[in-house]
Design an enzyme around this catalytic site. Structure first.
Site, PDB file in Angstrom:
ATOM      1  N   LEU A  16      -4.989 -31.799  19.281  1.00  0.00           N
ATOM      2  CA  LEU A  16      -3.972 -30.741  19.214  1.00  0.00           C
ATOM      3  C   LEU A  16      -4.439 -29.503  18.469  1.00  0.00           C
ATOM      4  CD1 LEU A  16      -0.724 -32.832  18.585  1.00  0.00           C
ATOM      5  CD2 LEU A  16      -1.661 -31.985  20.746  1.00  0.00           C
ATOM      6  N   GLY A  19      -7.119 -26.831  11.479  1.00  0.00           N
ATOM      7  CA  GLY A  19      -6.703 -25.743  10.610  1.00  0.00           C
ATOM      8  C   GLY A  19      -6.803 -26.132   9.158  1.00  0.00           C
ATOM      9  N   VAL A  89       6.573 -34.048  17.650  1.00  0.00           N
ATOM     10  CA  VAL A  89       7.626 -33.117  18.056  1.00  0.00           C
ATOM     11  C   VAL A  89       7.173 -32.462  19.353  1.00  0.00           C
ATOM     12  CG1 VAL A  89       8.938 -31.069  17.441  1.00  0.00           C
ATOM     13  CG2 VAL A  89       8.335 -32.733  15.673  1.00  0.00           C
ATOM     14  N   ASP A 133       3.996 -25.075   0.967  1.00  0.00           N
ATOM     15  CA  ASP A 133       3.140 -24.498   2.001  1.00  0.00           C
ATOM     16  C   ASP A 133       3.964 -24.185   3.246  1.00  0.00           C
ATOM     17  OD1 ASP A 133       0.805 -23.468   3.029  1.00  0.00           O
ATOM     18  OD2 ASP A 133       0.084 -25.395   3.804  1.00  0.00           O
ATOM     19  N   LYS A 135       5.283 -22.139   6.141  1.00  0.00           N
ATOM     20  CA  LYS A 135       4.749 -21.047   6.956  1.00  0.00           C
ATOM     21  C   LYS A 135       5.088 -21.346   8.406  1.00  0.00           C
ATOM     22  CE  LYS A 135       0.243 -23.385   6.895  1.00  0.00           C
ATOM     23  NZ  LYS A 135      -1.168 -23.271   6.496  1.00  0.00           N
ATOM     24  N   PRO A 136       4.895 -20.400   9.319  1.00  0.00           N
ATOM     25  CA  PRO A 136       5.279 -20.621  10.720  1.00  0.00           C
ATOM     26  C   PRO A 136       4.615 -21.851  11.358  1.00  0.00           C
ATOM     27  CG  PRO A 136       4.935 -18.294  10.346  1.00  0.00           C
ATOM     28  CD  PRO A 136       4.510 -18.991   9.088  1.00  0.00           C
TER      29      PRO A 136
END
Length: 559
Positions: A16, A19, A89, A133, A135-136
């Protein structure tokens, strides 16, 4: 993506992304028949040790149970980090959504996000857990438009020490006290939440920078531009709410995220309408991925029904054995009644059904060939049940199931199938018993097509097919050859299948076939040629089994 099972349970389906200090894999849970996301974290030395304070704190934080928080199923330390198994999800992150839109969300969509994230943070804070943390990328939206916050507890491993001083996070979403490594509380998440909302409404990260230090300079020496000055049409009241939540001093912010969200929602739109709009956006993003990800195989899909399927197979096998055993004494009607009883018992308790079936078979042997034969078979059957059938029903059923398979020349497939589904020990034991029974019955049957098969009539009238006067013709070398080679074949197939991959299963089956062929050739070259059809069918069965899916087990199930 034919890779070994993760944690001997989760089958990788797709990569997936990567990062920061983590990579994420989509996987299939072979026990629960569901998709999960597995995050592999690379952690500071010492934080990944089992029992380390960071791992214990992170596990506690991650086990928060709330509709707006991504559920974590399992935490496990790994060699250089930790594996986090969480719900998958089926949707997209806010980062993906912002990229797709190439602009801000509308007031309804932002309201839907604020409503859910505020609930998630408030619940976490009430349980003594900070996110640190936000964040979008850590806010996910599923295909129904429902919003969930991910990665609670990660900061306990990557950036917060035992005194409550935080060092981790992402520049642009870290309040000044977090950047400076000072003590933090729920208002740190409030600041990050405000920065997130600012970006959702304007498309701009208010204090973005390539390092935390440069972000801190912007926070301390710059004044955030009002959102309404960037995105025309925003209610001016939003400016004041975000300005307060983004205050450098925690004392100047709202007392908690609930107060902040309450003040903000007064100026936003309808959360329900926002969820419907987000669902449409997510559907457009995820539609491109449909059909790209690998789907689980047949065996994985059947895992939740495996218990019922196994009991059903056991019931059929025991019903057949009970019927054939009782028919010589009780006739067709009585045999059917006994077979039904054995089948019901096997469906309820496979080991009990096997015991009753073996008892019925012993009675049938005694009625057909005399009490000595019945007692001899009874002693052997009792020893087999107490030694194997009671503990490993799968192995215990091997000789019972192999006989009807051998009648259709598929008996040689039994050790390979047994190895596909069972662990090495039970597989080897069951394979040995199956080989010995097949060799013995084949010799005692006058019209057996090969030493590894039985006449087709064996299915209907096994005792009439067997001729006890042929006992003197039994070749001990053949019995030993089939017992040993089928045991070795089942073991090889099991070890190959233990990797949980199609390739491993095929490689193990190929070795098993070679071992069976070599043993038959060693017994006599003509024996191998006579069994060529049986081995060919066995190879075909192994190919079909692997084509339908990888083995639904890993090495931890090989006891």
């Amino acid at each position: 993506m034919d890779e070994p099972l993760i944690l001997d349970r989760y089958r990788p389906l797709a990569h997936l992304g990567d990062g920061g200090h983590a990579s994420v894999v989509l996987a299939f849970d072979t026990k629960m028949a569901r998709r999960v996301a597995i995050k592999r974290l690379v952690l500071p030395k010492g934080n990944a040790r089992r029992g380390s304070p960071g791992l214990a704190e992170a596990r506690t934080a991650a086990m928060l149970n709330h509709p707006a928080i991504v559920t974590v199923h399992e935490w496990e330390p790994a060699e250089d980090g930790a594996l986090i198994v969480m719900e998958h999800v089926d949707g997209a992150s806010l980062a993906d959504i912002l990229d797709e839109l190439d602009g801000p969300l509308d007031l309804d969509e932002t309201a839907a996000v604020v409503d859910a994230v505020a609930d998630a943070l408030a619940f976490a804070h009430a349980n003594g857990v900070l996110h640190l943390d936000l964040k979008p990328a850590n806010v996910l939206v599923d295909r129904r438009g429902l919003v969930k916050v991910a990665d609670f507890g990660i900061s306990a491993l990557t950036g917060i020490d035992r005194s409550g001083r935080a060092r981790g996070g992402t520049p642009g979403y870290m309040p000044p006290e977090q950047i400076r490594g000072e003590r933090v509380d729920g208002r740190a998440d409030e600041w990050a939440f405000a920065a997130l909302v600012y970006e959702l409404l304007t498309g701009v990260v208010p204090f973005d920078a390539d390092t935390p230090e440069r972000s801190l300079v912007r926070i301390e020496h710059g004044r955030v531009e009002p959102p309404s000055a960037i995105a025309r049409g925003l209610p001016p009241g939003i400016d004041l709410v975000l300005e307060r939540a983004l205050a450098p001093d925690p004392a100047d912010r709202y007392p908690d995220v609930t107060a902040f969200a309450g003040a903000l929602l007064d100026h936003l739109g309808d959360p329900q309408a926002g969820r419907e709009s987000l669902a449409e956006i997510v559907e457009g993003i995820t539609a491109e991925e449909d059909g790209v990800w690998k789907t689980p195989g047949v065996w994985d899909k059947l895992v939740t029904r495996s218990g019922w399927l196994a009991r059903g197979g056991a019931a059929i096998a025991c019903a057949w054995v009970g019927w054939t055993g009782a028919a010589p004494i009780a006739g067709a009607g009585g045999g059917a009644a006994v077979g039904g009883l054995c089948g019901i018992a096997a469906a309820i308790a496979p080991a009990l059904g096997l015991a009753l079936g073996l008892m019925a078979a012993c009675v049938g042997v005694g009625a057909s060939f005399g009490p000595v034969a019945g007692i001899t078979v009874g002693v052997i059957a009792a020893a087999w049940w107490f030694g194997a059938g009671r503990r490993w029903p799968g192995a215990g059923y091997a000789p019972v199931l192999t006989a009807p398979l051998a009648a259709v020349r598929a008996g040689a497939a039994a050790p390979l199938v047994l190895g596909f589904f069972a662990g090495p020990g039970p597989a080897a034991l069951g394979g040995a018993a199956a080989g010995a029974v097949t060799a013995l019955f084949s010799t005692l049957s006058a019209n057996a097509p090969s030493p590894a098969s039985l006449p087709l009539g064996f299915l209907a009238e096994p005792w009439r097919t067997i001729d006890p006067t042929r006992l003197a013709q039994v070749d001990p070398r053949l019995v030993v050859a089939l017992a040993a080679s089928w045991s070795a074949a089942a073991l090889a197939a099991s070890l190959g299948a233990g990797r949980g991959t199609r390739f491993g299963a095929l490689a193990g089956s190929a070795v098993g076939l070679a071992l069976m062929g070599a043993a038959l050739y060693a017994a006599a070259p003509t024996t191998l040629s006579a069994c060529a059809v049986d081995l060919g069918i066995a190879g075909g069965v192994a190919l079909v089994a692997a084509a339908l899916g990888a083995p639904p087990r890993g090495s931890q199930h090989d006891a």
